[in-house]
Design an enzyme around this catalytic site. Structure first.
Site, PDB file in Angstrom:
ATOM      1  N   ALA A 170       1.311  -0.647  40.944  1.00 33.59           N
ATOM      2  CA  ALA A 170       0.117  -0.126  40.245  1.00 33.59           C
ATOM      3  C   ALA A 170      -1.118  -0.937  40.644  1.00 33.59           C
ATOM      4  CB  ALA A 170       0.315  -0.182  38.739  1.00 33.59           C
ATOM      5  N   GLY A 171      -0.938  -2.236  40.785  1.00 33.76           N
ATOM      6  CA  GLY A 171      -2.050  -3.106  41.183  1.00 33.76           C
ATOM      7  C   GLY A 171      -2.550  -2.736  42.563  1.00 33.76           C
ATOM      8  N   TRP A 220      -2.178   0.088  44.048  1.00 36.16           N
ATOM      9  CA  TRP A 220      -2.756   1.435  43.993  1.00 36.16           C
ATOM     10  C   TRP A 220      -4.226   1.387  43.563  1.00 36.16           C
ATOM     11  CZ3 TRP A 220      -4.667   4.220  39.705  1.00 36.16           C
ATOM     12  CH2 TRP A 220      -4.927   5.562  39.939  1.00 36.16           C
ATOM     13  N   HIS A 221      -4.560   0.427  42.688  1.00 34.71           N
ATOM     14  CA  HIS A 221      -5.918   0.379  42.151  1.00 34.71           C
ATOM     15  C   HIS A 221      -6.980   0.024  43.192  1.00 34.71           C
ATOM     16  CE1 HIS A 221      -4.349   0.725  38.054  1.00 34.71           C
ATOM     17  NE2 HIS A 221      -5.572   1.059  37.729  1.00 34.71           N
ATOM     18  N   GLY A 222      -6.608  -0.695  44.241  1.00 36.40           N
ATOM     19  CA  GLY A 222      -7.620  -1.042  45.232  1.00 36.40           C
ATOM     20  C   GLY A 222      -7.065  -1.931  46.312  1.00 36.40           C
TER      21      GLY A 222
END
Lengths: 484, 220
Positions: free
Chosen positions: A330-331, A333-335
Site C-alpha cells: 500500500a505504501g 502504491w501511494h507514490g
C-alpha cells in the site's frame, strides 16, 4: 480536470448532467451512456491529452481479458484443454499487465535512479510523465479481473458498460475505488435515468462542503505545512508540531473534500458511490484507522492482497507477515520514493503490534488509545510528506526535542500572515476540523439532510466562500524581473 | 411560499441561484469594466495599460491593432522595451507602430505575438529584436518561470473565465472606476524603462555620452 475549478463546476458538470438526463428523457439510453463515457474521457484528457491512449489501452486490454475470463472460459467448459490458456493463466497475465503498466509509468524513474545510485551508473532517467489517476483505475481493473475469475461478476458484458465502469468521471482521478457490483447495477435501474431533486439537493450539499474543505481548509493549512517541509532544519519543537499537524489536517480535508465532491457529483446522476472516509482521526487503534481512512482502498487491500496472501488462515507468523506485506505494498502504491515505502512499513508494523496487543486481551483507556493512534498517524504522515527520509527524521527529531522550544516561530507572521488569512478564519477552520472529526462527517450530515433554509444557506455559503478563494487563485501578478 | 419550504427542488434551485448569481456578478462586472481591454477599448474611463505584457498584449492585439490602423510591429524581449513606437516609425519611415514586447520571452511567445498581430491587423513591417539569450531559451516553449495566459489569445471567449473570475481583475476594475489605478496611461511609454529620462533619448548616442562611457570603462 479538477473538481475545484470553475470550468468543472460551472460548465462541465451542468452540461454533462443536463444532456445526460435529456437523452434519457428521450429514451436514448445507449446514447446517454456514450455521452457519459465521452464526457468522462474529455474530463480525463482535459489536462493532458497524451494520457488518453494510456487509459484507452488499459480499458481495451482488461476488457478483452475480462471476456476471456467470462463463464465460457471457466475451467470446465469446452475451451479448456484446446490450447486455450486457463482462467488462472489469463488472470495472472491480467495482473501482470496492470502491475506492469503501473510499474512502468510510476516507478521506472525511481528504479533507474536507484540503480544509478547503487552501481554508480549514469543511465539517463526516462522522465516518464505519470498519467492522472493510473493507480486508481489500475486497482479497479485488477479487482474487476479477480471478480471475473471468482465469478462474482457473471454474464456477458458490453464494451460501453465496461468503459463506463472504468472511466465514470466522478471517481476516475482519485477514487473512491469502486467494485463493479457497487456501481454498475445502479445504471440499470430505470428511475435512476431521470433527474431526482432529492439527490440533486444532497449532491449540492456534498459538492459545496467538499469544495469548502478542499479550497478553504486544506489549502490554508497547506501554506503552513509547505513552509515547514521545505526547510525542516529551520524548525524547532513548536514549529515542527505546527508543520506536522497542519499536514495531517491538510491531507484529510484535501482528500475527504475531494471525495465529498466525487460522491456529490455522482449523486446528481443518481449513482451512490461508497463512503471513503468516516472521521478517521476519531480512531482508537490503527486497525480502526484503516477502517475509517480511504475505506475503499482498505477494502481493496483486504480482499485483493491480504486474503490472497493467506490472510489469517496460515498460522500466526504468516498473519503478521501478510499484514506487513499488505501495507508495505500500500505504501509503494501511494507514490514513488523510499518515504512511501517506509510509511507503508510503519503502518504494517503498527498493525502487527496492534494484533499482538489485542491477542494479549489487555485494555487501554480510551483517551490514551486515541492519543497513541493519532500521534502515530501524525508522525507517519511526516514520513509520507517529507521529501526524503533524512528530512522526515529531522522534523520528527525536532518534534521530540522540547529543548528547542521557542514561541518566536509561532508568531503571527507564520501562523496568520503566511497564508494571508485573517484570524477569524482560523477560528472557522478549527470549528470545521472539530465538526468533521469529533461530531458528524459530511456524509452523515448529507444522509440526514432535509430541505430547509438553513441547510441551503450553509451549502450556498460554502460555494460562495470557496468561489472567492478560487477567484483569488486566478492571479494576475506583476512580472518578477527574473530572466531576460 | 409555504408549500416550498420543504421542497427539494426549491432548495436545490435556491443554492444554484445564489452561487451562480454570485459568480455572474463578478464575471459581469469584470467583463463590463474590462481593465485589460480584451473585449473593447476603454470608453467610460481613461484607458490604462497593465505592465505585465503577457496579459496586456492580448488587449492591445484585440482592441487596438486593427481599429488604430497599426502597420509596424515591435517584437522582442525586455531590452526591446526601450524602443519607443513613434521614434521607430519615424526611423523606419513606416506606418504606425505598436510594441508587443514581452519581458523574458521565448521565441515561442514572440512568434505568437507576431502571428496573432498578422492575423488581426494589417502589419507590413516588423522590427524584431533578437537577444543574445535567444539560443539559450527553450525556443518552442513558453518561459517556464512565467505564467502565460493562452486563453486570452484564443478566438473563443468561453475559456476566459480565469480573467473574468479573478479577484485581481476585480480589484483592478474597482481601481479604474475610482480613478485610483497606478497603471500607465500612455501606450507610447508603456514598459519603457526610463520614462523620466525620455527627454534625453535623442542625446543618448551622442559623442559626449560615448566619451563619458569610455572614461567610465577606463576607470574600471
Amino acid at each position: 480536470m479538477l473538481f475545484n475549478s470553475f470550468f468543472y463546476l460551472l460548465i462541465f458538470l451542468p452540461v454533462t448532467i443536463g444532456f445526460y438526463f435529456w437523452l434519457n428523457s428521450k429514451r436514448l439510453i445507449i446514447i446517454a451512456n456514450i455521452w457519459l463515457v465521452g464526457a468522462s474521457l474529455f474530463f480525463y484528457a482535459f489536462m493532458k491529452i497524451a494520457f488518453l491512449p494510456v487509459i484507452l489501452v488499459s480499458i481495451l486490454v482488461n476488457y478483452v481479458l475480462g471476456i476471456l475470463l467470462s463463464e465460457k472460459t471457466a475451467p470446465c467448459t469446452s475451451y479448456s484443454g484446446k490450447g486455450w490458456p486457463s482462467p488462472k493463466t489469463i488472470l495472472k497475465l491480467g495482473i501482470l499487465f496492470n502491475v506492469g503498466l503501473l510499474g512502468y509509468f510510476k516507478y521506472a524513474d525511481f528504479f533507474v535512479a536507484n540503480v544509478n545510485s547503487i552501481f554508480g551508473s549514469m543511465i539517463p532517467l526516462p522522465e516518464i510523465l505519470l498519467p492522472l489517476g493510473i493507480s486508481f483505475f489500475t486497482f479497479q481493473q485488477i479487482a474487476y479481473l479477480v471478480d471475473r475469475y471468482y465469478k462474482r461478476i457473471r454474464g456477458k458484458y458490453d464494451f460501453l458498460s465496461y468503459c463506463l465502469f472504468v472511466c465514470f468521471f466522478p471517481r476516475l482521478i482519485a477514487g473512491p475505488i469502486v467494485r463493479h457490483g457497487e456501481m454498475m447495477p445502479q445504471f440499470l435501474i430505470l428511475r435512476n435515468r431521470f433527474l431526482n431533486w432529492r439527490n440533486v439537493y444532497s449532491g449540492l450539499f456534498l459538492l459545496g462542503v467538499g469544495l469548502f474543505k478542499k479550497v478553504v481548509i486544506a489549502e490554508t493549512f497547506a501554506v503552513w505545512a509547505n513552509k515547514g517541509f521545505v526547510d525542516p532544519d529551520s524548525l524547532n519543537f513548536l514549529s515542527s508540531w505546527a508543520t506536522s499537524l497542519s499536514y495531517t489536517v491538510q491531507l484529510y480535508f484535501d482528500f475527504s473534500g475531494y471525495t465529498d465532491m466525487a460522491i456529490g457529483s455522482a449523486l446528481f446522476l443518481n449513482i451512490k458511490l461508497p463512503q471513503n472516509f468516516n472521521a478517521p482521526y476519531r480512531s482508537l487503534n490503527i486497525q480502526d484507522f484503516w477502517r475509517r481512512w480511504h475505506m475503499t482502498l482498505g477494502h481493496f487491500l483486504r480482499d485483493y492482497i491480504y486474503i490472497p496472501l493467506g490472510g489469517s488462515r496460515k498460522g500466526p507468523v504468516r498473519v503478521y507477515l501478510n499484514l506487513f506485506l499488505t501495507f508495505f505494498i500500500a505504501g509503494i502504491w501511494h507514490g514513488t520514493g523510499w518515504t512511501f515505502a517506509l510509511w507503508g512499513a510503519l503502518h504494517g508494523l503498527a498493525l502487527c503490534m496492534h494484533r499482538f496487543w489485542s491477542g494479549l486481551g489487555l485494555r487501554m483507556p480510551k483517551f490514551l488509545a486515541w492519543a497513541l493512534t493519532f500521534l502515530f498517524v501524525n508522525a507517519a504522515w511526516v514520513v509520507f510528506r517529507a521529501e526524503s527520509i533524512p528530512k522526515a527524521i529531522s522534523i520528527l527529531g525536532h518534534m521530540i526535542d522540547a529543548r528547542s522550544m521557542s514561541w518566536a516561530t509561532l508568531s503571527p507572521s507564520l501562523m496568520v500572515k503566511a497564508s494571508g488569512i485573517p484570524v477569524y478564519l482560523i477560528g472557522l477552520l478549527f470549528i470545521s476540523v472539530f465538526q468533521d472529526t469529533v461530531f458528524r462527517t459530511t456524509q452523515e450530515w448529507a444522509s440526514k439532510l432535509r430541505p430547509g433554509i438553513w441547510w441551503s444557506l450553509v451549502a450556498a455559503s460554502a460555494f460562495v466562500v470557496s468561489f472567492v478563494l478560487l477567484m483569488n487563485q486566478n492571479r494576475f501578478s506583476e512580472f518578477i524581473y527574473f530572466q531576460f | 411560499m409555504l408549500k416550498y419550504r420543504h421542497n427539494y427542488k426549491y432548495h436545490a434551485v435556491l443554492i444554484i441561484l445564489i452561487s451562480v448569481l454570485f459568480v455572474l456578478f463578478f464575471a459581469g462586472f469584470n467583463y463590463i469594466v474590462d481593465p485589460l481591454q480584451i473585449y473593447r477599448k476603454q470608453s467610460f474611463v481613461a484607458p490604462r495599460f497593465y505592465s505585465d505584457q503577457r496579459f496586456q498584449n492580448a488587449g492591445k492585439i484585440n482592441s487596438y491593432l486593427s481599429s488604430d490602423k497599426y502597420e509596424t510591429l515591435i517584437i522582442g524581449h525586455s531590452q526591446v522595451d526601450n524602443f519607443i513606437p513613434s521614434k521607430v516609425q519615424n526611423f523606419l519611415n513606416s506606418g504606425k507602430a505598436l510594441k508587443l514586447t514581452i519581458d523574458g520571452s521565448t521565441p515561442r511567445e514572440q512568434y505568437l505575438m507576431v502571428s496573432k498581430a498578422l492575423e488581426k491587423g494589417k502589419i507590413n513591417t516588423v522590427l524584431w529584436g533578437v537577444g543574445l539569450n535567444f539560443r539559450e531559451s527553450t525556443p518552442f516553449r513558453y518561459n517556464k518561470n512565467q505564467f502565460f495566459p493562452d486563453y486570452l489569445y484564443t478566438e473563443s471567449n468561453f475559456d476566459d473565465h480565469p480573467y473574468l473570475l479573478s479577484l485581481d481583475i476585480f480589484n483592478f476594475s474597482v481601481d479604474l472606476l475610482r480613478d485610483k489605478s497606478a497603471w500607465e496611461t500612455d501606450l507610447e511609454m508603456l514598459n519603457y524603462w526610463m520614462p523620466n529620462q525620455v527627454k534625453n533619448y535623442a542625446s543618448f548616442s551622442s559623442e559626449k555620452k560615448l566619451s563619458d562611457l569610455q572614461k567610465q570603462l577606463l576607470k574600471c
